[in-house]
Design a protein around this motif. Structure first.
Motif, PDB file in Angstrom:
ATOM      1  N   MET A   1       0.837  -1.195   0.000  1.00 31.93           N
ATOM      2  CA  MET A   1       0.000   0.000   0.000  1.00 31.93           C
ATOM      3  C   MET A   1       0.875   1.249   0.000  1.00 31.93           C
ATOM      4  SD  MET A   1      -2.945   1.099   2.759  1.00 31.93           S
ATOM      5  CE  MET A   1      -3.797   2.672   2.582  1.00 31.93           C
ATOM      6  N   ASN A   2       0.585   2.183  -0.914  1.00 30.28           N
ATOM      7  CA  ASN A   2       1.349   3.416  -1.008  1.00 30.28           C
ATOM      8  C   ASN A   2       1.018   4.332   0.171  1.00 30.28           C
ATOM      9  OD1 ASN A   2       2.730   5.679  -1.747  1.00 30.28           O
ATOM     10  ND2 ASN A   2       1.493   6.133  -3.554  1.00 30.28           N
ATOM     11  N   ARG A   3       2.033   4.675   0.956  1.00 33.17           N
ATOM     12  CA  ARG A   3       1.820   5.533   2.126  1.00 33.17           C
ATOM     13  C   ARG A   3       1.585   6.981   1.745  1.00 33.17           C
ATOM     14  NH1 ARG A   3       6.767   5.592   5.310  1.00 33.17           N
ATOM     15  NH2 ARG A   3       5.555   6.903   6.740  1.00 33.17           N
ATOM     16  N   PHE A   4       2.002   7.361   0.531  1.00 33.91           N
ATOM     17  CA  PHE A   4       1.942   8.765   0.138  1.00 33.91           C
ATOM     18  C   PHE A   4       1.273   8.912  -1.226  1.00 33.91           C
ATOM     19  CE2 PHE A   4       5.656   8.262   2.916  1.00 33.91           C
ATOM     20  CZ  PHE A   4       5.322   9.160   3.925  1.00 33.91           C
ATOM     21  N   PRO A   5      -0.021   8.613  -1.310  1.00 30.70           N
ATOM     22  CA  PRO A   5      -0.698   8.668  -2.612  1.00 30.70           C
ATOM     23  C   PRO A   5      -0.774  10.059  -3.218  1.00 30.70           C
ATOM     24  CG  PRO A   5      -2.283   8.371  -0.823  1.00 30.70           C
ATOM     25  CD  PRO A   5      -0.929   8.186  -0.224  1.00 30.70           C
ATOM     26  N   LYS A   6      -0.671  11.104  -2.418  1.00 26.53           N
ATOM     27  CA  LYS A   6      -0.715  12.460  -2.958  1.00 26.53           C
ATOM     28  C   LYS A   6       0.670  12.938  -3.384  1.00 26.53           C
ATOM     29  CE  LYS A   6      -4.829  13.770  -0.316  1.00 26.53           C
ATOM     30  NZ  LYS A   6      -5.730  13.666  -1.492  1.00 26.53           N
ATOM     31  N   GLU A  33      -2.668  14.369   7.350  1.00 26.26           N
ATOM     32  CA  GLU A  33      -3.395  13.094   7.280  1.00 26.26           C
ATOM     33  C   GLU A  33      -4.812  13.211   7.835  1.00 26.26           C
ATOM     34  OE1 GLU A  33      -2.277   8.440   7.993  1.00 26.26           O
ATOM     35  OE2 GLU A  33      -1.557   9.896   9.461  1.00 26.26           O
ATOM     36  N   SER A  34      -4.992  13.948   8.914  1.00 24.77           N
ATOM     37  CA  SER A  34      -6.321  14.104   9.521  1.00 24.77           C
ATOM     38  C   SER A  34      -6.720  15.580   9.557  1.00 24.77           C
ATOM     39  CB  SER A  34      -6.320  13.525  10.941  1.00 24.77           C
ATOM     40  OG  SER A  34      -5.982  12.155  10.943  1.00 24.77           O
ATOM     41  N   HIS A  35      -6.395  16.305   8.503  1.00 25.35           N
ATOM     42  CA  HIS A  35      -6.610  17.747   8.503  1.00 25.35           C
ATOM     43  C   HIS A  35      -8.094  18.104   8.565  1.00 25.35           C
ATOM     44  CE1 HIS A  35      -8.284  18.629   4.495  1.00 25.35           C
ATOM     45  NE2 HIS A  35      -7.564  17.610   4.056  1.00 25.35           N
ATOM     46  N   GLN A  36      -8.346  19.310   9.043  1.00 24.23           N
ATOM     47  CA  GLN A  36      -9.706  19.821   9.181  1.00 24.23           C
ATOM     48  C   GLN A  36      -9.937  21.055   8.301  1.00 24.23           C
ATOM     49  OE1 GLN A  36     -12.075  18.243  11.162  1.00 24.23           O
ATOM     50  NE2 GLN A  36     -10.477  16.687  11.297  1.00 24.23           N
ATOM     51  N   ILE A  37      -9.208  21.154   7.210  1.00 23.51           N
ATOM     52  CA  ILE A  37      -9.362  22.287   6.296  1.00 23.51           C
ATOM     53  C   ILE A  37     -10.572  22.025   5.407  1.00 23.51           C
ATOM     54  CG2 ILE A  37      -8.230  23.729   4.578  1.00 23.51           C
ATOM     55  CD1 ILE A  37      -5.546  22.558   5.562  1.00 23.51           C
ATOM     56  N   PRO A  38     -11.483  22.983   5.255  1.00 20.96           N
ATOM     57  CA  PRO A  38     -12.682  22.741   4.447  1.00 20.96           C
ATOM     58  C   PRO A  38     -12.355  22.525   2.972  1.00 20.96           C
ATOM     59  CG  PRO A  38     -12.529  25.051   5.068  1.00 20.96           C
ATOM     60  CD  PRO A  38     -11.473  24.331   5.854  1.00 20.96           C
ATOM     61  N   GLN A  39     -13.213  21.793   2.287  1.00 22.03           N
ATOM     62  CA  GLN A  39     -13.057  21.583   0.857  1.00 22.03           C
ATOM     63  C   GLN A  39     -12.965  22.923   0.134  1.00 22.03           C
ATOM     64  OE1 GLN A  39     -12.810  18.588  -0.602  1.00 22.03           O
ATOM     65  NE2 GLN A  39     -12.572  19.451  -2.650  1.00 22.03           N
ATOM     66  N   GLY A  40     -11.939  23.083  -0.700  1.00 21.38           N
ATOM     67  CA  GLY A  40     -11.753  24.333  -1.416  1.00 21.38           C
ATOM     68  C   GLY A  40     -11.274  25.478  -0.555  1.00 21.38           C
ATOM     69  N   LEU A 142      -3.561  25.755  11.976  1.00 16.71           N
ATOM     70  CA  LEU A 142      -2.194  25.939  11.517  1.00 16.71           C
ATOM     71  C   LEU A 142      -1.500  24.590  11.603  1.00 16.71           C
ATOM     72  CD1 LEU A 142      -3.013  28.544  13.550  1.00 16.71           C
ATOM     73  CD2 LEU A 142      -0.916  29.427  12.518  1.00 16.71           C
ATOM     74  N   TYR A 143      -0.899  24.181  10.490  1.00 22.22           N
ATOM     75  CA  TYR A 143      -0.207  22.894  10.414  1.00 22.22           C
ATOM     76  C   TYR A 143       1.266  23.156  10.126  1.00 22.22           C
ATOM     77  CZ  TYR A 143      -4.906  20.941  10.029  1.00 22.22           C
ATOM     78  OH  TYR A 143      -6.216  20.597  10.262  1.00 22.22           O
ATOM     79  N   LEU A 144       2.122  22.781  11.064  1.00 27.09           N
ATOM     80  CA  LEU A 144       3.551  23.067  10.971  1.00 27.09           C
ATOM     81  C   LEU A 144       4.337  21.767  11.008  1.00 27.09           C
ATOM     82  CD1 LEU A 144       3.628  25.821  13.764  1.00 27.09           C
ATOM     83  CD2 LEU A 144       3.001  26.134  11.358  1.00 27.09           C
ATOM     84  N   ALA A 145       5.248  21.596  10.063  1.00 23.02           N
ATOM     85  CA  ALA A 145       6.216  20.493  10.109  1.00 23.02           C
ATOM     86  C   ALA A 145       7.593  21.131  10.168  1.00 23.02           C
ATOM     87  CB  ALA A 145       6.090  19.596   8.885  1.00 23.02           C
TER      88      ALA A 145
END
Length: 241
Positions: A1-6, A33-40, A142-145
């Motif tokens: 299974m591909n871990r990074f399909p995007k 992976e579990s983001h809460q950003i709305p569609q668009g 806010l998503y920070l890596a």
């Protein structure tokens, strides 16, 4: 299974040409992976570099993305986006100095994403509350890596780290508790999650396989075992209503 399909659809030659550190596509995909950003949703890619993470956010997630960076050229980034079938309706490149305020209206963004760059300007205790949070909608994320250490060791830096980096350069890198304490100083935001990222080693392997002088410099530390002291930290914040 591909871990990074995007991340996978991006041609390897493009990835190796565009990335400027540990593979930002994989860091971004794990982070969201579990983001809460709305569609668009309207998203700020802060410290977007050559634009490859902005392309990911626009093409693979369907966000409207503002690609903000100080050192890259907006025109060059736009040509890159167009080569991937993106237009200025999908992604807007801007030259922005993140440390000096942002040219946007208050509450403009549904979310901010920052991959491998927040640690350069976000270490000022006032930065989050004064220079970034005002532009996020109430309830937005806010998503920070960011590059980090398992445990801060600035008082006794291992030789493995000094193989490639000076103490001043390593001052940009801290552990999770350091970041937790810093962020907790800011009112109006909640730490939703903070953890070490599973793709850390894989993202680093992708980077040191690149054929450029910066990757070659970091490869010396990788070969010396510096990765044993380092991690990648995922941070999810939410602006309070």
């Amino acid at each position: 299974m591909n871990r990074f399909p995007k991340a996978e659809p991006f041609d390897l030659s493009i990835v190796r040409e565009k990335i400027m550190g540990p593979n930002p596509l994989k860091l971004a995909e794990e982070l969201l992976e579990s983001h809460q950003i709305p569609q668009g949703g309207v998203v700020l890619d802060l410290g977007s570099g050559t634009g490859i993470t902005s392309a990911l956010l626009a093409r693979e997630y369907g966000f409207t993305v503002y690609a903000a960076d100080l050192w890259s050229t907006p025109g060059e980034n736009m040509r890159f986006f167009e080569s991937l079938g993106l237009t200025n309706k999908n992604v807007i490149p801007l030259r922005v100095d993140a440390s000096k305020g942002l040219p946007f209206a208050d509450c403009f963004f549904d979310a901010v994403v920052s991959i491998d760059s927040y640690n350069y300007f976000g270490r000022d205790p006032k930065y989050l509350g004064e220079n970034l949070l005002p532009y996020v909608k109430p309830g937005g994320y806010l998503y920070l890596a960011i590059p980090g250490m398992h445990k801060d060791c600035h008082d006794d830096l291992p030789q493995e780290l000094l193989t490639s980096w000076t103490p001043d350069q390593l001052d940009y890198i801290h552990d999770m508790e350091w970041w937790r304490a810093l962020i907790s100083m800011t009112e109006g935001v909640r730490i939703v999650d903070m953890h070490e990222m599973a793709c850390h080693r894989e993202a680093w392997r992708d980077w040191v396989a690149c054929d450029n002088e910066y990757a070659a410099g970091d490869r010396q530390a990788w070969d010396a075992g510096a990765v044993e002291y380092l991690n990648s930290i995922a941070i999810t914040l939410r602006k309070l209503q």
